[in-house]
Design an enzyme around this catalytic site. Sequence first.
Site, PDB file in Angstrom:
ATOM      1  CE  LYS A 126      -4.505   0.913   0.148  1.00  0.00           C
ATOM      2  NZ  LYS A 126      -5.302  -0.045  -0.470  1.00  0.00           N
ATOM      3  CG  ASP A 166      -7.143   3.246  -1.133  1.00  0.00           C
ATOM      4  OD1 ASP A 166      -7.481   2.031  -1.239  1.00  0.00           O
ATOM      5  OD2 ASP A 166      -7.442   4.188  -0.452  1.00  0.00           O
TER       6      ASP A 166
HETATM    7  O1  2IT Z   1      -7.965  -1.551  -0.994  1.00  0.00           O
HETATM    8  C1  2IT Z   1      -7.941  -2.104  -2.141  1.00  0.00           C
HETATM    9  O2  2IT Z   1      -7.982  -3.329  -2.255  1.00  0.00           O
HETATM   10  C2  2IT Z   1      -7.586  -1.213  -3.316  1.00  0.00           C
HETATM   11  N1  2IT Z   1      -7.376  -0.128  -3.138  1.00  0.00           N
HETATM   12  C3  2IT Z   1      -7.394  -1.912  -4.626  1.00  0.00           C
HETATM   13  C4  2IT Z   1      -5.874  -2.263  -4.944  1.00  0.00           C
HETATM   14  C5  2IT Z   1      -5.584  -2.683  -6.248  1.00  0.00           C
HETATM   15  O3  2IT Z   1      -4.431  -2.932  -6.328  1.00  0.00           O
HETATM   16  O4  2IT Z   1      -6.357  -2.580  -7.167  1.00  0.00           O
END
Ligand code: 2IT
Length: 445
Positions: A126, A166
């Site tokens: 993240k 996100d």
């Molecule tokens: O919280 C999540 O699962 C996302 N923001 C998606 C992350 C992604 O790599 O598509």
Amino acid sequence: MHPYIAKTLDTVQQRNHSEPIFLQAVSEVIKTLNPILEEHPEIEDLNLLERMCEPERQIIFRVVWRGDDGKVHTTRGFRIEFSSVLGPYKGGLRFQPVVNMGVMKFLGFEQVFKNSLTGLNIGGGKGGAEFEPYGKSDDEVMRFCQAFMSELYRHIGQQRDVPAGDMGVGAREIGYLFGQYKRLTNRYEMGVMTGKSVSWGGSLARIEATGYGVIYFTQEMLKLRGDSVEGKRVIVSGAGNVATYAMKKLTDLGAKVIACSDITGTLYHEDGIDVGVIKHLAEVERKHISAYCERHHDAVFHEGKKVWGVPCDMAFPCATQNELEGDDAKELVDNGLQLICEGANMPCTPEAIEVFREAGILYGPAKAANAGGVAVSALEMQQNAGLERWTFQQVDEELQRIMHRIFEQCADCANKYATPEDYMAGANIAGFLRVGQAMISHGLI
Ligand code: 2IT
């Protein structure tokens, strides 16, 4: 509580004492793992729990950029590379002023288990920055994204770490980030990022995927009780992608969404929320939802109010972490709530979850219910790698299959190790087992 769980919690607490939100995410997961510690003594022998609570790598960097006001700003950027045991680090970027290390680590930790549940080959990560895109010009957002990528590019790659969007990061930001990555590396590395615009490598149905997936998971929970979403009165918090497409799918399936919300307040529309207007406000006009009432005069906007006071059959928290607290949960239960399913990451506090559990409310935990977004991101990577372009229907059908499999794993583990319908324990245990087995295969690293 198993002594090894208590010991791990203690160590994690000491090591991360300034990050309560990360500790909340960790304790929610590892407290549900009791039943498998008896069956798998190797978890303790190999100290898997403590190893899983420590990110493989944490990157903090300086982002310097010039605003439209002519001033030079210094912003903090993050990328938490939590676990690469199941595949390249995968997870979104969040641009929001309140982002900090604790928030990044909680989201990265959740992502590891969520990605594991998809059954696909994606690790967990993240990232983000303490930056507010709301109200900024396109040019200013572009300069920020370019400055952010000027550091991030050296850490990512399609087989290394694959960011996506996100909160605060959508197709516009992904475009600017990708453009800068391409300029710095001189490579058109399509699979280095997901959530791309459909016109240059993005996947159809990616934008819908998280919200639709939440509703597919909800349908599975209801089906086991011989019920469906049809005719249900529903409230949804949030007005971003997840909330918008959850509302759209619910409406298509015959439920009635009577209220939604954003950071400014709650919108109530007895006739049912007009999702087209919400979508236009979010994606095109970039305006708060109070503007909805200019188009629907019979709708009411309650400034500064949370949505949880509106009586309903089903509630979908799709805004942000810890948005639904113990008192909100009590109010929902008193008003006759039957089901709650999480679209945001960790939107219910531990106190709220306890209230739902005691009342026997069906509860869909985020790391299972909202995994559709990252799952379709992995399908986007697959399309990019094969130079393919799937139809909307192909992606949507695959998403439904994935959500079905996720639900089955949660239900199976709940039945085997906890109690039927305890999807929180089921999700944590199923997610953990796959990560743990892969870690054991890779040896002590
Ligand atoms: O919280 C999540 O699962 C996302 N923001 C998606 C992350 C992604 O790599 O598509």
